[in-house]
Design a protein around this motif. Sequence first.
Motif, mmCIF file in Angstrom:
data_model
loop_
_atom_site.group_PDB
_atom_site.id
_atom_site.type_symbol
_atom_site.label_atom_id
_atom_site.label_comp_id
_atom_site.label_asym_id
_atom_site.label_seq_id
_atom_site.Cartn_x
_atom_site.Cartn_y
_atom_site.Cartn_z
ATOM 1 N N GLY A 1 42.479 63.182 50.520
ATOM 2 C CA GLY A 1 42.310 63.923 51.772
ATOM 3 C C GLY A 1 41.005 64.710 51.735
ATOM 4 O O GLY A 1 40.444 65.301 50.805
ATOM 5 N N LEU A 2 40.447 65.079 52.759
ATOM 6 C CA LEU A 2 39.221 65.490 52.915
ATOM 7 C C LEU A 2 39.147 66.827 53.689
ATOM 8 O O LEU A 2 38.037 67.573 54.141
ATOM 9 N N GLY A 3 40.304 67.288 54.036
ATOM 10 C CA GLY A 3 40.296 68.855 54.740
ATOM 11 C C GLY A 3 39.744 69.750 53.982
ATOM 12 O O GLY A 3 39.572 70.820 54.435
ATOM 13 N N TRP A 4 39.506 69.724 52.591
ATOM 14 C CA TRP A 4 38.897 70.871 51.899
ATOM 15 C C TRP A 4 37.663 70.715 51.807
ATOM 16 O O TRP A 4 36.975 71.907 51.435
ATOM 17 N N VAL A 5 36.756 69.867 52.187
ATOM 18 C CA VAL A 5 35.545 69.804 52.154
ATOM 19 C C VAL A 5 34.527 70.714 52.690
ATOM 20 O O VAL A 5 33.754 71.257 52.273
ATOM 21 N N GLU A 6 35.032 71.058 54.221
ATOM 22 C CA GLU A 6 34.277 72.087 54.875
ATOM 23 C C GLU A 6 34.420 73.360 54.150
ATOM 24 O O GLU A 6 33.057 74.122 54.004
ATOM 25 N N THR A 7 35.633 73.861 53.669
ATOM 26 C CA THR A 7 35.510 75.206 53.147
ATOM 27 C C THR A 7 35.052 75.135 51.703
ATOM 28 O O THR A 7 34.167 76.269 51.417
ATOM 29 N N ALA A 8 34.949 74.217 50.994
ATOM 30 C CA ALA A 8 34.221 73.960 49.770
ATOM 31 C C ALA A 8 32.735 74.153 49.748
ATOM 32 O O ALA A 8 31.795 74.794 49.231
ATOM 33 N N SER A 9 32.233 73.461 50.878
ATOM 34 C CA SER A 9 30.870 73.114 51.328
ATOM 35 C C SER A 9 30.208 74.817 51.856
ATOM 36 O O SER A 9 29.112 75.131 51.359
ATOM 37 N N GLU A 10 31.239 75.582 52.514
ATOM 38 C CA GLU A 10 30.734 76.927 53.001
ATOM 39 C C GLU A 10 30.654 77.806 51.849
ATOM 40 O O GLU A 10 29.401 78.675 51.600
ATOM 41 N N TRP A 11 31.390 77.774 50.683
ATOM 42 C CA TRP A 11 31.454 78.691 49.561
ATOM 43 C C TRP A 11 30.125 78.252 48.804
ATOM 44 O O TRP A 11 29.340 79.151 48.151
ATOM 45 N N ILE A 12 30.094 77.133 48.431
ATOM 46 C CA ILE A 12 28.640 76.687 47.623
ATOM 47 C C ILE A 12 27.493 76.899 48.272
ATOM 48 O O ILE A 12 26.643 77.294 47.802
ATOM 49 N N LEU A 13 27.368 76.856 49.652
ATOM 50 C CA LEU A 13 26.462 77.181 50.529
ATOM 51 C C LEU A 13 25.911 78.567 50.313
ATOM 52 O O LEU A 13 24.833 79.124 50.160
ATOM 53 N N LEU A 14 26.847 79.714 50.167
ATOM 54 C CA LEU A 14 26.731 81.102 50.000
ATOM 55 C C LEU A 14 26.108 81.223 48.722
ATOM 56 O O LEU A 14 25.162 82.014 48.491
ATOM 57 N N ILE A 15 26.759 80.439 47.697
ATOM 58 C CA ILE A 15 25.924 80.633 46.468
ATOM 59 C C ILE A 15 24.398 80.241 46.115
ATOM 60 O O ILE A 15 23.575 80.808 45.841
ATOM 61 N N LEU A 16 24.375 78.942 46.861
ATOM 62 C CA LEU A 16 23.101 78.341 47.084
ATOM 63 C C LEU A 16 22.223 79.193 47.745
ATOM 64 O O LEU A 16 20.741 79.463 46.935
ATOM 65 N N LEU A 17 22.455 79.895 48.716
ATOM 66 C CA LEU A 17 21.633 80.694 49.166
ATOM 67 C C LEU A 17 21.003 82.168 48.561
ATOM 68 O O LEU A 17 19.929 82.501 48.684
ATOM 69 N N PHE A 18 22.215 82.418 47.927
ATOM 70 C CA PHE A 18 22.144 83.640 46.990
ATOM 71 C C PHE A 18 20.855 83.170 45.816
ATOM 72 O O PHE A 18 19.948 83.896 45.582
ATOM 73 N N PHE A 19 20.759 82.016 45.542
ATOM 74 C CA PHE A 19 20.022 81.538 44.119
ATOM 75 C C PHE A 19 18.592 81.601 44.822
ATOM 76 O O PHE A 19 17.708 81.553 44.307
ATOM 77 N N ILE A 20 18.557 80.825 46.140
ATOM 78 C CA ILE A 20 17.332 80.571 46.862
ATOM 79 C C ILE A 20 16.818 82.088 47.027
ATOM 80 O O ILE A 20 15.546 81.911 46.727
ATOM 81 N N GLY A 21 17.133 82.890 47.447
ATOM 82 C CA GLY A 21 16.573 84.380 47.715
ATOM 83 C C GLY A 21 16.273 84.820 46.366
ATOM 84 O O GLY A 21 14.964 85.344 46.482
ATOM 85 N N ILE A 22 16.743 84.549 45.319
ATOM 86 C CA ILE A 22 16.235 84.792 43.971
ATOM 87 C C ILE A 22 14.990 84.086 43.658
ATOM 88 O O ILE A 22 13.815 84.699 43.109
ATOM 89 N N GLN A 23 14.905 82.805 43.787
ATOM 90 C CA GLN A 23 14.000 82.196 43.746
ATOM 91 C C GLN A 23 12.713 82.548 44.424
ATOM 92 O O GLN A 23 11.252 82.547 43.932
ATOM 93 N N LEU A 24 12.873 82.741 45.629
ATOM 94 C CA LEU A 24 11.762 83.363 46.655
ATOM 95 C C LEU A 24 11.105 84.770 46.179
ATOM 96 O O LEU A 24 10.034 84.677 46.107
ATOM 97 N N ARG A 25 11.879 85.517 45.659
ATOM 98 C CA ARG A 25 11.499 86.910 44.826
ATOM 99 C C ARG A 25 10.774 86.672 43.988
ATOM 100 O O ARG A 25 9.768 87.459 43.717
ATOM 101 N N ASN A 26 11.078 85.481 43.182
ATOM 102 C CA ASN A 26 10.103 85.514 41.922
ATOM 103 C C ASN A 26 9.512 84.343 41.907
ATOM 104 O O ASN A 26 9.041 83.729 40.859
ATOM 105 N N SER A 27 8.935 83.822 43.104
ATOM 106 C CA SER A 27 7.845 82.848 43.094
ATOM 107 C C SER A 27 6.435 83.235 42.840
ATOM 108 O O SER A 27 5.637 82.278 42.479
ATOM 109 N N GLY A 28 6.386 84.355 42.435
ATOM 110 C CA GLY A 28 4.855 84.944 41.888
ATOM 111 C C GLY A 28 4.028 85.297 42.992
ATOM 112 O O GLY A 28 2.659 85.734 42.694
#
Length: 301
Positions: free
Chosen positions: A127-154
């Motif tokens: 079943g693939l009904g869980w994929v959309e919810t999982a993607s949204e949560w991982i996306l939020l974590i990914l964007l948080f990490f990307i924000g840290i990377q941009l801040r520390n780009s030098g």
Amino acid sequence: MFSGMLYIFTPLVIGYFFSINNKSLLDTLNKATSWLIYIILFLMGLSLAALDDFGSNLKTIVSMTLVFFVSIGTCNLISLPFVDRVLPLRTESLTSHLPLSVMALESLKLILVVGSGLVVGLLLPIGLGWVETASEWILLILLFFIGIQLRNSGLTLRQILVNKQGMAIALIIISSSLIGGAIAAAILDISVYKGLAMASGFGWYSLAGILMGDAFGPVYGGASFMIELLRELVALVIIPLLITKKPCTAIGYAGATAMDFTLPVIQSTGGVRCVPVAIVSGFILSLLVPVMMLFFVSLAG
């Protein structure tokens, strides 16, 4: 209208407030970000498999990719030589070239990750009904990490503002890409705001595909991923051919990848003078990808 944009954009802003001086921690963060990208691209493949009429949707993805890629790329290449004329950049005559096959390997790996998710979704009775919810949560974590990377780009604000070529390249890429996106939207008969959102990836294929997939579904996500991936692959070929005569054009076409993935090619073929320009233009475009894409997504919604 802007609630969805704020929901996704908030972790990026929060991450930008984190200044990290520990190199080991930053390396771990970079590795975690890479793994999250692989996971969410695998989930993108699963979501493609969940489409009711996969064959028809695949044709839509291919046609949408080609129209946007040609339209945006043409507008970019017509506009970028203006920077070379107004703000010429001196390059060095270098003969060393990085093998394009090595540079293209990472792009191939990402395609295989999406493809493996698609194959798993098509072949396994899960079943693939869980994929959309999982993607949204991982996306939020990914964007948080990307924000840290941009801040520390030098890069400091002063370093960005004093580099006229880098700022000019970013401005031309943004404006010409939006024109190309509007043209593609008219050709495909879709909302102009969706067209502008699709045009705001600027070469950051992983994030662009993820954001568009989360906003408009796997068809738009798959097309956005392929549009920006094609830009990177073509940039690997264009940069060595153009950089001695039209360095700003070569750097600009690389888009957001000029500050990371295509930077070694830019440096090895154009010399060290091209590096600050590439980093500044790539940084500005990378910073604006989630901002502009989410803004146009909110207007389209």
